[in-house]
Design a protein around this motif. Structure first.
Motif, PDB file in Angstrom:
ATOM      1  N   SER A  75       0.843  -1.199   0.000  1.00 51.45           N
ATOM      2  CA  SER A  75       0.000   0.000   0.000  1.00 51.45           C
ATOM      3  C   SER A  75       0.878   1.250   0.000  1.00 51.45           C
ATOM      4  O   SER A  75       1.710   1.439   0.896  1.00 51.45           O
ATOM      5  CB  SER A  75      -0.897  -0.022   1.235  1.00 51.45           C
ATOM      6  OG  SER A  75      -1.491   1.225   1.444  1.00 51.45           O
ATOM      7  N   SER A  76       0.660   2.139  -0.990  1.00 49.66           N
ATOM      8  CA  SER A  76       1.449   3.376  -1.070  1.00 49.66           C
ATOM      9  C   SER A  76       1.248   4.300   0.128  1.00 49.66           C
ATOM     10  O   SER A  76       2.225   4.847   0.647  1.00 49.66           O
ATOM     11  CB  SER A  76       1.138   4.121  -2.366  1.00 49.66           C
ATOM     12  OG  SER A  76       1.580   3.370  -3.466  1.00 49.66           O
ATOM     13  N   PRO A  77       0.003   4.510   0.591  1.00 51.47           N
ATOM     14  CA  PRO A  77      -0.154   5.370   1.779  1.00 51.47           C
ATOM     15  C   PRO A  77       0.544   4.788   3.016  1.00 51.47           C
ATOM     16  O   PRO A  77       1.141   5.527   3.792  1.00 51.47           O
ATOM     17  CB  PRO A  77      -1.671   5.421   1.986  1.00 51.47           C
ATOM     18  CG  PRO A  77      -2.267   5.095   0.668  1.00 51.47           C
ATOM     19  CD  PRO A  77      -1.297   4.167   0.004  1.00 51.47           C
ATOM     20  N   LEU A  78       0.462   3.472   3.177  1.00 46.06           N
ATOM     21  CA  LEU A  78       1.139   2.840   4.313  1.00 46.06           C
ATOM     22  C   LEU A  78       2.659   2.972   4.178  1.00 46.06           C
ATOM     23  O   LEU A  78       3.349   3.215   5.158  1.00 46.06           O
ATOM     24  CB  LEU A  78       0.747   1.361   4.426  1.00 46.06           C
ATOM     25  CG  LEU A  78       1.427   0.577   5.545  1.00 46.06           C
ATOM     26  CD1 LEU A  78       1.106   1.183   6.905  1.00 46.06           C
ATOM     27  CD2 LEU A  78       1.024  -0.879   5.489  1.00 46.06           C
ATOM     28  N   LYS A  79       3.142   2.831   2.958  1.00 47.70           N
ATOM     29  CA  LYS A  79       4.579   2.976   2.708  1.00 47.70           C
ATOM     30  C   LYS A  79       5.046   4.377   3.105  1.00 47.70           C
ATOM     31  O   LYS A  79       6.089   4.539   3.745  1.00 47.70           O
ATOM     32  CB  LYS A  79       4.881   2.701   1.238  1.00 47.70           C
ATOM     33  CG  LYS A  79       6.329   2.639   0.893  1.00 47.70           C
ATOM     34  CD  LYS A  79       6.505   2.231  -0.556  1.00 47.70           C
ATOM     35  CE  LYS A  79       7.945   1.968  -0.890  1.00 47.70           C
ATOM     36  NZ  LYS A  79       8.110   1.499  -2.275  1.00 47.70           N
ATOM     37  N   GLN A  80       4.256   5.397   2.750  1.00 47.84           N
ATOM     38  CA  GLN A  80       4.595   6.774   3.103  1.00 47.84           C
ATOM     39  C   GLN A  80       4.569   6.968   4.621  1.00 47.84           C
ATOM     40  O   GLN A  80       5.441   7.609   5.191  1.00 47.84           O
ATOM     41  CB  GLN A  80       3.625   7.748   2.418  1.00 47.84           C
ATOM     42  CG  GLN A  80       3.926   9.198   2.683  1.00 47.84           C
ATOM     43  CD  GLN A  80       5.277   9.636   2.145  1.00 47.84           C
ATOM     44  OE1 GLN A  80       5.772   9.114   1.160  1.00 47.84           O
ATOM     45  NE2 GLN A  80       5.887  10.599   2.806  1.00 47.84           N
ATOM     46  N   GLU A  81       3.565   6.390   5.267  1.00 50.06           N
ATOM     47  CA  GLU A  81       3.441   6.500   6.735  1.00 50.06           C
ATOM     48  C   GLU A  81       4.628   5.837   7.433  1.00 50.06           C
ATOM     49  O   GLU A  81       5.195   6.386   8.380  1.00 50.06           O
ATOM     50  CB  GLU A  81       2.125   5.855   7.180  1.00 50.06           C
ATOM     51  CG  GLU A  81       1.795   6.070   8.626  1.00 50.06           C
ATOM     52  CD  GLU A  81       1.419   7.504   8.958  1.00 50.06           C
ATOM     53  OE1 GLU A  81       1.673   7.905  10.100  1.00 50.06           O
ATOM     54  OE2 GLU A  81       0.889   8.211   8.085  1.00 50.06           O
TER      55      GLU A  81
END
Length: 108
Positions: A75-81
């Motif tokens: 998941s891109s948002p999780l990766k950013q987080e």
């Protein structure tokens, strides 16, 4: 002739008193230099506990190499987080293990 006799390995020397099993295992891990591999396996096994089921279920794979924790995130948002909280991840594992095992977190 005795000067050529090989010295016994520290793990194979018998002790006269009873020793708790935990101490024996720790001594064996130390004697065979398995500390680093043991710590890496512990980090991987602690991942779901420390990060929670939501994050753990969204990570495809996790492994360690040379004091670096590699995390494969789908998941891109999780990766950013996770990217923004790398220091916090390292601190969580350091607090749980009582020593610094992870020096860097790399997201894949």
């Amino acid at each position: 002739m005795n000067q050529y006799k090989k010295k016994p390995h520290a793990a194979s020397i018998r002790k006269s008193e009873a020793t708790p099993l935990g101490d024996v295992i720790k001594d064996m891990i130390d004697a065979y230099h398995l500390n680093k591999k043991f710590d890496q396996t512990t980090v991987i096994n602690l991942w779901p506990k420390l990060m929670g089921n939501t994050i753990a279920s969204r990570t495809k794979g996790i492994f360690m190499k040379d004091d670096k924790l590699f995390i494969n995130v789908e998941s891109s948002p999780l990766k950013q987080e996770l990217h923004m909280n790398k220091g916090k991840i390292i601190a969580l594992f350091e607090a749980e293990l009582g020593k610094k095992v992870i020096k860097e977190v790399i997201l894949l």
